[in-house]
Design a protein around this motif. Structure first.
Motif, PDB file in Angstrom:
ATOM      1  N   GLY A  32       0.830  -1.383   0.084  1.00  0.00           N
ATOM      2  CA  GLY A  32      -0.018  -0.071   0.128  1.00  0.00           C
ATOM      3  C   GLY A  32       0.852   1.172   0.143  1.00  0.00           C
ATOM      4  O   GLY A  32       0.178   2.436  -0.006  1.00  0.00           O
ATOM      5  N   MET A  33       2.137   1.092  -0.128  1.00  0.00           N
ATOM      6  CA  MET A  33       3.048   2.384  -0.372  1.00  0.00           C
ATOM      7  C   MET A  33       2.956   2.999  -1.436  1.00  0.00           C
ATOM      8  O   MET A  33       3.304   4.124  -1.608  1.00  0.00           O
ATOM      9  N   LEU A  34       2.575   2.134  -2.596  1.00  0.00           N
ATOM     10  CA  LEU A  34       2.376   2.800  -3.930  1.00  0.00           C
ATOM     11  C   LEU A  34       0.833   2.528  -4.260  1.00  0.00           C
ATOM     12  O   LEU A  34       0.290   1.702  -3.859  1.00  0.00           O
ATOM     13  N   GLN A  35       0.439   3.502  -4.969  1.00  0.00           N
ATOM     14  CA  GLN A  35      -1.203   3.388  -5.649  1.00  0.00           C
ATOM     15  C   GLN A  35      -0.869   3.508  -6.925  1.00  0.00           C
ATOM     16  O   GLN A  35      -0.481   4.048  -7.768  1.00  0.00           O
ATOM     17  N   ARG A  36      -1.919   2.393  -7.591  1.00  0.00           N
ATOM     18  CA  ARG A  36      -1.891   2.507  -8.983  1.00  0.00           C
ATOM     19  C   ARG A  36      -3.117   3.365  -9.431  1.00  0.00           C
ATOM     20  O   ARG A  36      -4.065   3.477  -8.707  1.00  0.00           O
ATOM     21  N   VAL A  37      -2.724   4.313 -10.397  1.00  0.00           N
ATOM     22  CA  VAL A  37      -3.631   5.355 -10.985  1.00  0.00           C
ATOM     23  C   VAL A  37      -3.619   5.548 -12.374  1.00  0.00           C
ATOM     24  O   VAL A  37      -2.840   4.659 -12.849  1.00  0.00           O
ATOM     25  N   ASN A  38      -4.341   6.302 -13.092  1.00  0.00           N
ATOM     26  CA  ASN A  38      -4.401   6.398 -14.391  1.00  0.00           C
ATOM     27  C   ASN A  38      -3.258   7.360 -14.632  1.00  0.00           C
ATOM     28  O   ASN A  38      -2.875   8.148 -13.876  1.00  0.00           O
ATOM     29  N   GLU A  39      -2.951   7.762 -16.077  1.00  0.00           N
ATOM     30  CA  GLU A  39      -1.944   8.494 -16.407  1.00  0.00           C
ATOM     31  C   GLU A  39      -2.063   9.852 -15.997  1.00  0.00           C
ATOM     32  O   GLU A  39      -1.329  10.696 -15.449  1.00  0.00           O
ATOM     33  N   ASP A  40      -3.265  10.381 -15.655  1.00  0.00           N
ATOM     34  CA  ASP A  40      -3.648  11.838 -15.202  1.00  0.00           C
ATOM     35  C   ASP A  40      -3.504  11.874 -13.782  1.00  0.00           C
ATOM     36  O   ASP A  40      -3.791  12.739 -12.982  1.00  0.00           O
ATOM     37  N   GLY A  41      -3.490  10.687 -12.856  1.00  0.00           N
ATOM     38  CA  GLY A  41      -3.178  10.716 -11.633  1.00  0.00           C
ATOM     39  C   GLY A  41      -4.852  10.429 -10.811  1.00  0.00           C
ATOM     40  O   GLY A  41      -4.699  10.168  -9.591  1.00  0.00           O
ATOM     41  N   THR A  42      -5.743  10.156 -11.471  1.00  0.00           N
ATOM     42  CA  THR A  42      -6.937   9.779 -11.008  1.00  0.00           C
ATOM     43  C   THR A  42      -6.871   8.368 -10.338  1.00  0.00           C
ATOM     44  O   THR A  42      -6.131   7.861 -11.170  1.00  0.00           O
ATOM     45  N   PRO A  43      -7.824   8.124  -9.651  1.00  0.00           N
ATOM     46  CA  PRO A  43      -7.842   6.608  -9.092  1.00  0.00           C
ATOM     47  C   PRO A  43      -8.035   5.552 -10.264  1.00  0.00           C
ATOM     48  O   PRO A  43      -8.985   5.954 -10.907  1.00  0.00           O
ATOM     49  N   TYR A  44      -7.311   4.505 -10.157  1.00  0.00           N
ATOM     50  CA  TYR A  44      -7.531   3.211 -11.151  1.00  0.00           C
ATOM     51  C   TYR A  44      -8.335   2.595 -10.675  1.00  0.00           C
ATOM     52  O   TYR A  44      -8.251   2.030  -9.620  1.00  0.00           O
ATOM     53  N   ILE A  45      -9.462   2.147 -11.408  1.00  0.00           N
ATOM     54  CA  ILE A  45     -10.522   1.278 -11.161  1.00  0.00           C
ATOM     55  C   ILE A  45     -10.371   0.159 -12.264  1.00  0.00           C
ATOM     56  O   ILE A  45     -10.324   0.024 -13.299  1.00  0.00           O
ATOM     57  N   GLU A  46      -9.918  -1.127 -11.625  1.00  0.00           N
ATOM     58  CA  GLU A  46      -9.990  -2.158 -12.674  1.00  0.00           C
ATOM     59  C   GLU A  46     -11.212  -2.529 -13.368  1.00  0.00           C
ATOM     60  O   GLU A  46     -12.359  -2.753 -12.652  1.00  0.00           O
ATOM     61  N   PRO A  47     -11.196  -2.627 -14.544  1.00  0.00           N
ATOM     62  CA  PRO A  47     -12.411  -2.614 -15.321  1.00  0.00           C
ATOM     63  C   PRO A  47     -13.263  -4.122 -15.144  1.00  0.00           C
ATOM     64  O   PRO A  47     -12.532  -5.079 -14.948  1.00  0.00           O
ATOM     65  N   SER A  48     -14.426  -4.029 -14.998  1.00  0.00           N
ATOM     66  CA  SER A  48     -14.965  -5.364 -14.496  1.00  0.00           C
ATOM     67  C   SER A  48     -15.602  -6.059 -16.129  1.00  0.00           C
ATOM     68  O   SER A  48     -15.939  -5.181 -16.737  1.00  0.00           O
ATOM     69  N   SER A  49     -15.710  -7.201 -16.161  1.00  0.00           N
ATOM     70  CA  SER A  49     -16.177  -7.722 -17.296  1.00  0.00           C
ATOM     71  C   SER A  49     -17.769  -7.372 -17.343  1.00  0.00           C
ATOM     72  O   SER A  49     -18.386  -7.447 -18.453  1.00  0.00           O
ATOM     73  N   GLU A  50     -18.418  -7.266 -16.258  1.00  0.00           N
ATOM     74  CA  GLU A  50     -19.784  -6.894 -16.318  1.00  0.00           C
ATOM     75  C   GLU A  50     -20.092  -5.477 -16.939  1.00  0.00           C
ATOM     76  O   GLU A  50     -21.042  -5.438 -17.614  1.00  0.00           O
ATOM     77  N   ASP A  51     -19.300  -4.375 -16.628  1.00  0.00           N
ATOM     78  CA  ASP A  51     -19.750  -3.070 -16.968  1.00  0.00           C
ATOM     79  C   ASP A  51     -18.169  -2.316 -17.175  1.00  0.00           C
ATOM     80  O   ASP A  51     -17.715  -1.692 -16.127  1.00  0.00           O
ATOM     81  N   ALA A  52     -17.790  -2.454 -18.396  1.00  0.00           N
ATOM     82  CA  ALA A  52     -16.283  -1.484 -18.470  1.00  0.00           C
ATOM     83  C   ALA A  52     -16.614  -0.189 -18.558  1.00  0.00           C
ATOM     84  O   ALA A  52     -15.636   0.520 -18.564  1.00  0.00           O
ATOM     85  N   THR A  53     -17.727   0.326 -18.704  1.00  0.00           N
ATOM     86  CA  THR A  53     -17.994   1.840 -18.486  1.00  0.00           C
ATOM     87  C   THR A  53     -17.655   2.408 -17.238  1.00  0.00           C
ATOM     88  O   THR A  53     -17.546   3.683 -17.069  1.00  0.00           O
ATOM     89  N   ASP A  54     -17.654   1.661 -15.989  1.00  0.00           N
ATOM     90  CA  ASP A  54     -17.208   1.988 -14.891  1.00  0.00           C
ATOM     91  C   ASP A  54     -15.922   2.408 -14.661  1.00  0.00           C
ATOM     92  O   ASP A  54     -15.455   3.097 -13.662  1.00  0.00           O
ATOM     93  N   ALA A  55     -14.937   2.219 -15.657  1.00  0.00           N
ATOM     94  CA  ALA A  55     -13.378   2.397 -15.384  1.00  0.00           C
ATOM     95  C   ALA A  55     -12.936   3.694 -14.930  1.00  0.00           C
ATOM     96  O   ALA A  55     -11.890   3.705 -14.376  1.00  0.00           O
ATOM     97  N   GLY A  56     -13.810   4.755 -15.227  1.00  0.00           N
ATOM     98  CA  GLY A  56     -13.314   6.157 -14.944  1.00  0.00           C
ATOM     99  C   GLY A  56     -13.874   6.465 -13.681  1.00  0.00           C
ATOM    100  O   GLY A  56     -13.521   7.483 -13.156  1.00  0.00           O
ATOM    101  N   LYS A  57     -14.537   5.757 -13.008  1.00  0.00           N
ATOM    102  CA  LYS A  57     -15.462   6.251 -11.701  1.00  0.00           C
ATOM    103  C   LYS A  57     -14.477   6.255 -10.497  1.00  0.00           C
ATOM    104  O   LYS A  57     -13.782   5.435 -10.465  1.00  0.00           O
ATOM    105  N   VAL A  58     -14.678   7.289  -9.644  1.00  0.00           N
ATOM    106  CA  VAL A  58     -13.852   7.123  -8.330  1.00  0.00           C
ATOM    107  C   VAL A  58     -14.343   6.240  -7.642  1.00  0.00           C
ATOM    108  O   VAL A  58     -15.511   6.196  -7.382  1.00  0.00           O
ATOM    109  N   PRO A  59     -13.432   5.506  -6.863  1.00  0.00           N
ATOM    110  CA  PRO A  59     -13.919   4.387  -5.945  1.00  0.00           C
ATOM    111  C   PRO A  59     -14.762   5.016  -4.731  1.00  0.00           C
ATOM    112  O   PRO A  59     -14.353   5.876  -4.177  1.00  0.00           O
ATOM    113  N   ALA A  60     -15.833   4.259  -4.260  1.00  0.00           N
ATOM    114  CA  ALA A  60     -16.489   4.609  -3.036  1.00  0.00           C
ATOM    115  C   ALA A  60     -15.735   4.295  -1.845  1.00  0.00           C
ATOM    116  O   ALA A  60     -14.754   3.608  -1.704  1.00  0.00           O
ATOM    117  N   PRO A  61     -15.766   5.107  -0.696  1.00  0.00           N
ATOM    118  CA  PRO A  61     -15.081   4.852   0.380  1.00  0.00           C
ATOM    119  C   PRO A  61     -15.370   3.422   0.906  1.00  0.00           C
ATOM    120  O   PRO A  61     -16.505   2.765   0.930  1.00  0.00           O
TER     121      PRO A  61
END
Length: 113
Positions: A32-61
């Protein structure tokens, strides 16, 4: 061609890394010392096979953070896995890394019956 991912370092900088990651980098990501992010620094969300359109959303707490474990590691797992689990459970990476594996299991593991 290798897949490139982006990681936010301890100092906040964004670094492009080719997969597979070097072992020391992979260990810091698991802890947890490093975080995977998108190229622009926004949180990275692993795309799910169910709905790939959620890939850009910020994770819920409380949502799963990519690179950290979903389930408690085995008692025989390496310390890095237990550090990552402690971070999932609310410890800071530095606090968890400063503990022994036995202390991590005692504090963050499921009690044995």
């Amino acid at each position: 061609m290798a897949e490139t991912i982006y990681l936010r370092g301890e100092g906040g900088g964004i670094h492009a890394m080719d997969l597979p990651l070097p072992e020391p980098i992979e260990e810091r990501l698991r802890k947890g010392m490093l975080q995977r992010v998108n190229e622009d620094g926004t949180p990275y969300i692993e795309p799910s096979s169910e709905d790939a359109t959620d890939a850009g959303k910020v994770p819920a707490p409380g949502a799963q953070v990519p690179g950290l474990p979903l389930t408690e590691p085995a008692k025989t797992a390496v310390k890095a896995d237990w550090v990552g689990w402690a971070v999932v459970k609310g410890a800071t990476p530095e606090e968890a890394d400063g503990m022994t594996k036995a202390d991590l299991i005692e504090k963050y593991g499921t009690p044995s019956t």
